[in-house]
Each structure stands twice: as C-alpha cells, then as structure tokens.
Scaffold this motif. Structure first.
Motif, PDB file in Angstrom:
ATOM      1  N   ALA A 108      35.691  -4.670 -30.490  1.00 13.71           N
ATOM      2  CA  ALA A 108      37.173  -4.200 -29.937  1.00 13.71           C
ATOM      3  C   ALA A 108      37.171  -4.285 -28.614  1.00 13.71           C
ATOM      4  O   ALA A 108      38.183  -4.235 -27.851  1.00 13.71           O
ATOM      5  N   ARG A 109      35.922  -3.910 -27.860  1.00 11.86           N
ATOM      6  CA  ARG A 109      35.787  -3.610 -26.280  1.00 11.86           C
ATOM      7  C   ARG A 109      36.364  -5.002 -25.423  1.00 11.86           C
ATOM      8  O   ARG A 109      36.703  -4.900 -24.310  1.00 11.86           O
ATOM      9  N   PHE A 110      36.303  -6.208 -26.319  1.00  9.84           N
ATOM     10  CA  PHE A 110      36.820  -7.399 -25.523  1.00  9.84           C
ATOM     11  C   PHE A 110      38.327  -7.538 -24.993  1.00  9.84           C
ATOM     12  O   PHE A 110      38.644  -8.051 -24.288  1.00  9.84           O
ATOM     13  N   HIS A 111      38.891  -6.431 -25.910  1.00  8.83           N
ATOM     14  CA  HIS A 111      40.214  -6.355 -25.629  1.00  8.83           C
ATOM     15  C   HIS A 111      40.371  -5.654 -24.300  1.00  8.83           C
ATOM     16  O   HIS A 111      41.494  -6.075 -23.741  1.00  8.83           O
ATOM     17  N   PHE A 112      39.446  -5.092 -23.719  1.00  6.57           N
ATOM     18  CA  PHE A 112      39.820  -4.532 -22.520  1.00  6.57           C
ATOM     19  C   PHE A 112      39.085  -5.087 -21.533  1.00  6.57           C
ATOM     20  O   PHE A 112      39.295  -4.667 -20.324  1.00  6.57           O
ATOM     21  N   ALA A 113      38.486  -6.181 -21.736  1.00  6.28           N
ATOM     22  CA  ALA A 113      37.620  -7.027 -20.954  1.00  6.28           C
ATOM     23  C   ALA A 113      38.480  -8.356 -20.326  1.00  6.28           C
ATOM     24  O   ALA A 113      38.415  -8.880 -19.320  1.00  6.28           O
ATOM     25  N   LEU A 114      39.080  -8.895 -21.095  1.00  2.21           N
ATOM     26  CA  LEU A 114      40.078 -10.211 -21.270  1.00  2.21           C
ATOM     27  C   LEU A 114      41.195  -9.633 -20.491  1.00  2.21           C
ATOM     28  O   LEU A 114      42.117  -8.777 -20.911  1.00  2.21           O
ATOM     29  N   ASN A 115      41.649 -10.481 -19.346  1.00  2.00           N
ATOM     30  CA  ASN A 115      42.965 -10.069 -18.711  1.00  2.00           C
ATOM     31  C   ASN A 115      43.869 -11.224 -18.715  1.00  2.00           C
ATOM     32  O   ASN A 115      43.613 -12.532 -18.543  1.00  2.00           O
ATOM     33  N   CYS A 116      45.106 -10.866 -19.054  1.00  2.00           N
ATOM     34  CA  CYS A 116      46.088 -12.167 -19.144  1.00  2.00           C
ATOM     35  C   CYS A 116      47.304 -11.910 -18.087  1.00  2.00           C
ATOM     36  O   CYS A 116      48.279 -12.540 -18.315  1.00  2.00           O
ATOM     37  N   ARG A 125      32.702   0.684 -19.306  1.00  4.11           N
ATOM     38  CA  ARG A 125      33.608   0.956 -18.263  1.00  4.11           C
ATOM     39  C   ARG A 125      35.049   0.708 -18.649  1.00  4.11           C
ATOM     40  O   ARG A 125      36.163   1.204 -18.222  1.00  4.11           O
ATOM     41  N   ALA A 126      35.307  -0.701 -19.049  1.00  2.00           N
ATOM     42  CA  ALA A 126      36.473  -1.324 -19.015  1.00  2.00           C
ATOM     43  C   ALA A 126      37.282  -0.400 -19.967  1.00  2.00           C
ATOM     44  O   ALA A 126      38.436  -0.331 -19.926  1.00  2.00           O
ATOM     45  N   LYS A 127      36.590  -0.155 -21.288  1.00  2.00           N
ATOM     46  CA  LYS A 127      37.310   0.859 -22.065  1.00  2.00           C
ATOM     47  C   LYS A 127      37.815   1.952 -21.560  1.00  2.00           C
ATOM     48  O   LYS A 127      39.072   2.556 -21.786  1.00  2.00           O
ATOM     49  N   ARG A 128      36.883   2.560 -20.916  1.00  2.00           N
ATOM     50  CA  ARG A 128      37.398   4.098 -20.412  1.00  2.00           C
ATOM     51  C   ARG A 128      38.418   3.941 -19.484  1.00  2.00           C
ATOM     52  O   ARG A 128      39.426   4.726 -19.466  1.00  2.00           O
ATOM     53  N   GLU A 129      38.515   2.845 -18.477  1.00  2.00           N
ATOM     54  CA  GLU A 129      39.292   2.893 -17.548  1.00  2.00           C
ATOM     55  C   GLU A 129      40.729   2.542 -18.115  1.00  2.00           C
ATOM     56  O   GLU A 129      41.766   2.993 -17.729  1.00  2.00           O
ATOM     57  N   PHE A 130      40.844   1.637 -19.140  1.00  2.00           N
ATOM     58  CA  PHE A 130      42.192   1.347 -19.744  1.00  2.00           C
ATOM     59  C   PHE A 130      42.647   2.532 -20.634  1.00  2.00           C
ATOM     60  O   PHE A 130      43.764   2.933 -20.520  1.00  2.00           O
ATOM     61  N   LEU A 131      41.690   3.114 -21.206  1.00  2.00           N
ATOM     62  CA  LEU A 131      42.416   4.078 -22.236  1.00  2.00           C
ATOM     63  C   LEU A 131      42.805   5.412 -21.271  1.00  2.00           C
ATOM     64  O   LEU A 131      43.431   6.332 -21.878  1.00  2.00           O
ATOM     65  N   SER A 132      42.192   5.754 -19.985  1.00  2.00           N
ATOM     66  CA  SER A 132      42.590   6.825 -19.351  1.00  2.00           C
ATOM     67  C   SER A 132      43.982   6.572 -18.380  1.00  2.00           C
ATOM     68  O   SER A 132      44.493   7.438 -17.964  1.00  2.00           O
ATOM     69  N   SER A 133      44.497   5.079 -18.816  1.00  2.00           N
ATOM     70  CA  SER A 133      45.698   4.962 -17.881  1.00  2.00           C
ATOM     71  C   SER A 133      46.908   4.969 -18.872  1.00  2.00           C
ATOM     72  O   SER A 133      46.794   4.877 -20.332  1.00  2.00           O
ATOM     73  N   SER A 134      48.106   5.254 -18.322  1.00  2.00           N
ATOM     74  CA  SER A 134      49.133   5.464 -19.130  1.00  2.00           C
ATOM     75  C   SER A 134      49.639   3.968 -19.555  1.00  2.00           C
ATOM     76  O   SER A 134      50.547   3.889 -20.734  1.00  2.00           O
ATOM     77  N   ARG A 135      49.265   2.945 -19.193  1.00  2.00           N
ATOM     78  CA  ARG A 135      49.462   1.865 -19.943  1.00  2.00           C
ATOM     79  C   ARG A 135      48.869   1.528 -21.096  1.00  2.00           C
ATOM     80  O   ARG A 135      49.460   0.820 -22.065  1.00  2.00           O
TER      81      ARG A 135
END
Length: 263
Positions: free
Chosen positions: A158-166, A190-200
């Motif tokens: 599932a972490r691929f969702h946090f690494a691919l950018n659109c 790192r990509a997972k933690r970074e995204f989950l810590s954001s309001s996005r």
C-alpha cells in the motif's frame, strides 16, 4: 500517486502477467542511471509553506526537458524483470514519476493534469491515465499500467500510493530523492509518514474525520473491508476508537511552484 477521477470507478489491481518477476540473472540489463532525474529534482522541486513539494515547470530548461525525454526513450529496450524485486520496484516508481513530470512539461502551462487530453481515453477518464505514453521492454505502457497492472498486483504494498505522484496538490509529495533499491523500504516508510502527517491525508474537526480520496478510491489496499478502514489509521496512531464514516477530499490543482504562476 495517480487515480482515475470522475465518471469511472477507481482501477482495480489486475496483473499483467508479462511483468511478473523472473529469476535474477547477472547478465540481464541493469537499471539506467537516475542521476539526471536526481539533478532535475534538486533543481526544480522545492517545498512550499505547507510542506507540498512543488515543481517549477515554467523554469525547466529545454535541455533538461530533453534529458527526461531521452531517459524515457531509453527504456524501450530495457527489461527489468530479471532484476532484484527492490530494483524493479524502484525502477517503476521512478519511471512513473518521470513520465508524469514529462507529460506535464509537454502540455504546460495548464491548471491540472486532468486537463491533458491525448485521446478519447483521456476525455473519458478525465485525464491521461490510460493513454500509452512510454515503452518498456518493447511494451507500450500507460500510467495506469504501471500502477494497477504492475506495482499493485505484483507486490501488494500500500505504500506505493505514497510514492507515486500525479502532479497534484492533493497527491503525496513528489519525493526530492530518487527511489533506490538499497534504501527502498526506508524511503517508502518515509513517504508514508510524511503524507499521513499532512492535512491532505488526514484531518479531524470535532467528531468529523476527513481523509484523502486515495483512501476512498483504494480502501481495499488498506483494509479488508471499507467499514474497517478506521483500523488502518488506528494502527498509524491517528485514531483511537472506531469511526463509522469519513468524508473525502482531493485537490487536483497542479503542483506548480508559485514563482511560475507569476505570484
């Protein structure tokens, strides 16, 4: 990561059997150098005040654009299936992200990647997700092929969702560092933690929980059934008790650096 918004349901993970990893062979092709892609990231990608990595699309030189295109062109004769699985995963993530940036550069200026129309498929899918925009190992590929027919069904991470950018504000960040086999697990974490810590990704207002639409489109990658999605966020330390429902949101505005918008 990228998604098909609008009229169609989100794509399912459906394996393209050709891309199944094979026995590692020392004589097989090796991944292309990603030094030029790292140089591009160093030069044109920077975070804004909200921590969104933005791309200075309007500042990209003709030479640097040509370098990205040459990199993608060189993939036609490259076959990654006999590399280590970490090498393959890093290759596909980098290739996806390079292809997205290159696609935006081909059509810039624009307000959103959804505005790109390459064919009837682009119109029907509200974006270029299904259009065949590159060739790897002699096979024509779309962005959806990479994400939903290779990465997701083969490795089920599932972490691929946090690494691919659109190329969108609502998307997990375009990483400032290229993905590499030797550090892939750490980079995905790192990509997972970074995204989950954001309001996005996740925000709370009283008893109301708002999630990125990623978790609505691809809930099955995060939970066995949608009503159990809250358990994923509990496991990440973001929710303490069961949550019956979430609202979802996603910002499709282009992740362009503000300087190129004349602000």
């Amino acid at each position: 990561m990228c998604h098909i918004p609008g009229v169609l349901a989100a794509p399912k993970a459906e394996l393209w059997p050709f891309w199944q990893p094979q026995e590692i062979k020392q004589t097989s092709d090796k991944p292309l150098s990603v030094a030029d892609w790292q140089a591009f990231l160093d030069t044109y990608v920077s975070p804004d005040a909200q921590g969104v990595n933005r791309v200075a699309y309007g500042d990209v030189s003709k030479e640097d654009k040509q370098t990205l295109q040459r990199h993608l062109n060189a993939l036609a004769e490259l076959d990654p299936r006999e590399w280590s699985e970490a090498e393959q995963q890093a290759f596909w993530i980098n290739t996806y992200n390079i292809a997205v940036v290159n696609l935006v550069l081909d059509h810039y200026p624009l307000d959103s990647i959804k505005d790109i129309r390459l064919s009837f498929k682009s119109l029907f899918n509200a974006g270029p997700w299904e259009d065949k925009i590159l060739v790897v190992a002699g096979k024509k590929l779309s962005l959806n092929d990479i994400e939903h027919r290779i990465l997701r069904p083969i490795w089920k991470d599932a972490r691929f969702h946090f690494a691919l950018n659109c190329a969108s504000i609502g998307c997990p960040n375009l990483a400032k560092e290229v993905y590499r086999a030797e550090s892939l697990d750490e980079q995905l974490e790192r990509a997972k933690r970074e995204f989950l810590s954001s309001s996005r990704a996740f925000s709370v207002s009283g008893e109301s929980y708002r999630l990125s639409s990623i978790f609505n489109w691809y809930w099955q990658d995060f939970a066995p059934e949608k009503k159990q999605l809250w358990r994923y966020f509990q496991g990440q330390g973001l929710i303490e008790k069961p949550v019956e429902s979430f609202s979802y949101d996603y910002d499709w505005d282009l992740n362009v650096h503000v300087s190129t918008e004349g602000k």
